[in-house]
Design a protein around this motif. Sequence first.
Motif, short mmCIF file in Angstrom:
data_model
loop_
_atom_site.label_atom_id
_atom_site.label_comp_id
_atom_site.label_asym_id
_atom_site.label_seq_id
_atom_site.Cartn_x
_atom_site.Cartn_y
_atom_site.Cartn_z
N VAL A 1 0.85 -1.18 0.00
CA VAL A 1 0.00 0.00 0.00
C VAL A 1 0.88 1.23 0.00
CG1 VAL A 1 -1.62 1.38 1.36
CG2 VAL A 1 -1.96 -1.09 1.15
N GLY A 2 0.62 2.13 -0.94
CA GLY A 2 1.37 3.39 -0.99
C GLY A 2 0.71 4.36 -1.93
N ASP A 3 0.69 5.62 -1.54
CA ASP A 3 0.12 6.67 -2.40
C ASP A 3 -1.29 6.31 -2.88
OD1 ASP A 3 2.56 8.22 -2.27
OD2 ASP A 3 3.41 6.72 -3.62
N ASN A 4 -2.06 5.75 -1.94
CA ASN A 4 -3.47 5.44 -2.15
C ASN A 4 -3.73 4.44 -3.28
OD1 ASN A 4 -5.74 6.06 -0.63
ND2 ASN A 4 -6.60 7.34 -2.22
N VAL B 1 -8.04 -1.15 -8.26
CA VAL B 1 -8.38 0.20 -8.67
C VAL B 1 -9.82 0.51 -8.28
CG1 VAL B 1 -6.76 0.19 -10.60
CG2 VAL B 1 -9.10 -0.60 -10.96
N GLY B 2 -10.21 1.77 -8.48
CA GLY B 2 -11.59 2.16 -8.23
C GLY B 2 -11.86 2.67 -6.84
N PHE B 3 -10.81 3.03 -6.08
CA PHE B 3 -11.04 3.59 -4.75
C PHE B 3 -11.61 5.00 -4.87
CE2 PHE B 3 -7.48 0.61 -4.03
CZ PHE B 3 -8.09 -0.23 -3.12
N PRO B 4 -12.52 5.40 -3.99
CA PRO B 4 -13.03 6.77 -4.00
C PRO B 4 -11.91 7.77 -3.75
CG PRO B 4 -14.40 5.34 -2.62
CD PRO B 4 -13.18 4.56 -2.96
N LEU B 5 -12.10 9.00 -4.24
CA LEU B 5 -11.08 10.03 -4.06
C LEU B 5 -10.85 10.35 -2.59
CD1 LEU B 5 -12.00 12.49 -6.97
CD2 LEU B 5 -10.12 10.84 -6.88
N SER B 6 -11.85 10.07 -1.74
CA SER B 6 -11.74 10.36 -0.31
C SER B 6 -10.99 9.27 0.45
CB SER B 6 -13.14 10.53 0.29
OG SER B 6 -13.91 9.34 0.11
N SER B 7 -10.54 8.23 -0.25
CA SER B 7 -9.88 7.11 0.43
C SER B 7 -8.49 7.50 0.93
CB SER B 7 -9.74 5.92 -0.53
OG SER B 7 -11.01 5.43 -0.91
N ALA C 1 -8.65 4.42 6.01
CA ALA C 1 -8.82 5.29 7.17
C ALA C 1 -9.66 6.52 6.87
CB ALA C 1 -7.45 5.72 7.70
N LYS C 2 -10.03 6.71 5.61
CA LYS C 2 -10.85 7.86 5.17
C LYS C 2 -10.19 9.17 5.60
CE LYS C 2 -15.10 5.18 4.79
NZ LYS C 2 -16.52 5.07 5.13
N GLN D 1 -13.56 10.14 10.99
CA GLN D 1 -14.75 9.31 10.98
C GLN D 1 -14.36 7.83 11.00
OE1 GLN D 1 -16.88 8.99 7.11
NE2 GLN D 1 -15.28 10.37 6.32
N ASN D 2 -15.35 6.96 11.19
CA ASN D 2 -15.09 5.53 11.16
C ASN D 2 -14.58 5.12 9.78
OD1 ASN D 2 -15.94 4.87 13.84
ND2 ASN D 2 -18.04 5.22 13.18
N GLY D 3 -13.67 4.15 9.77
CA GLY D 3 -13.10 3.67 8.52
C GLY D 3 -13.86 2.47 7.99
N GLU D 4 -13.24 1.79 7.02
CA GLU D 4 -13.85 0.59 6.47
C GLU D 4 -12.75 -0.33 5.94
OE1 GLU D 4 -16.35 0.93 3.06
OE2 GLU D 4 -15.00 2.28 1.99
N VAL D 5 -13.12 -1.58 5.75
CA VAL D 5 -12.24 -2.56 5.11
C VAL D 5 -12.95 -3.10 3.88
CG1 VAL D 5 -11.25 -4.87 5.34
CG2 VAL D 5 -10.98 -3.21 7.19
N ARG D 6 -12.21 -3.15 2.77
CA ARG D 6 -12.74 -3.72 1.54
C ARG D 6 -12.04 -5.05 1.28
NH1 ARG D 6 -11.40 1.65 -0.19
NH2 ARG D 6 -13.14 3.05 0.19
N ILE D 7 -12.79 -6.02 0.78
CA ILE D 7 -12.27 -7.37 0.56
C ILE D 7 -12.22 -7.64 -0.95
CG2 ILE D 7 -12.55 -9.81 1.14
CD1 ILE D 7 -14.48 -8.87 3.39
#
Length: 352
Positions: free
Chosen positions: A270-273, A292-298, A317-318, A322-328
Amino acid sequence: MRRYSLLKEAERLAQLLLVIFSSCSTNPMEEFGPVPLATQGVYVLNEGAFGVGNSTLTLFVPDSNKVYQDVFRAVNGRNLGDTGSDIVISGTSAFIVMNGSDKIEVMSTPNNRSVRTINLRTGRGPYSVAVVGSKGYVTNIDGASVTVLDIGNFTILRDSIPVGPNPQGIVATGGKIYVCNSGFGTGRTVSVIDASDRVSRTIQVGDGPSFAKVTSDGRVWVLCTGSYKTNTPGKIFVLDPAVDIVIDSILVGGHPINMAISSDGFAYVVGDNRVMKFNTRVNQITTASFIVGFPLSSNLYCVAIDEFNGDIYVADAKDYVQNGEVRIYGSDGFPKGRFDTGIIPGAIAFKR
């Protein structure tokens, strides 16, 4: 996990003020009743805001696709502590490193109950833990040292093994311990601790060695974030533990912050989003933007691999407030699901 660039520290000050003023708000995430006695599951350690003491533990149960928030407090009736930075499962025990609270919480994974709290010396800032047989090795990011634990009786065997500046990542292989001396971006060494719990060698690598993982054939991959101050790029250094020397280096670029290695020979960085994929057998990058396809706010923060099925878990970590999330994702990079977490999901562990 806590990052130590000037940019991140400035962000944290702003986050702290926001969290303090919003600490009375309710958690909007759905919870599914009492915490189950699950034999399988995924733990996500959420840092929370530094100095606030609002670290939490999220439990995701893949079989039922249910999520349980703040399970440590729900079961034990008290908060986990301040700034959780690492979680490692050994047998039926989870060792949870609380950086801001200077302690290790030991939790039973079958029932999520606290087994013991191991209090460490104040001000050293424990950061990461590696469990080897009956011992646990803890890096002290503010103490330039490693503490050795007896995980059988939860006592301290050796208070301080001196290593390099600001040690972060730690990994064990071949009867030795490898410690990444980050120097918050200015360190350039890996300390090797032998079976007698002494530093037997110091290996020169790149700027900011922060994380280390072991490949399926036993080599050590050291992720260097590069220097934020002088803007040197991130690199991976490959070590041969038989002779403790650097045998290869791989240019990553940017400032990578986290890494996971699968048993099938691939590393995910993981680096530079973005998430990059590497082939550990030939020490080469295979895909510069694997997922790919992560939101710009990620704000992608960490990655982990479930060896049971090869699924890749990426924590976001958004805005760090705010609360974060995990994507699988599957090993093919296609999405398989997601779930909410607490504030700043920074470490992931699997119980199987």
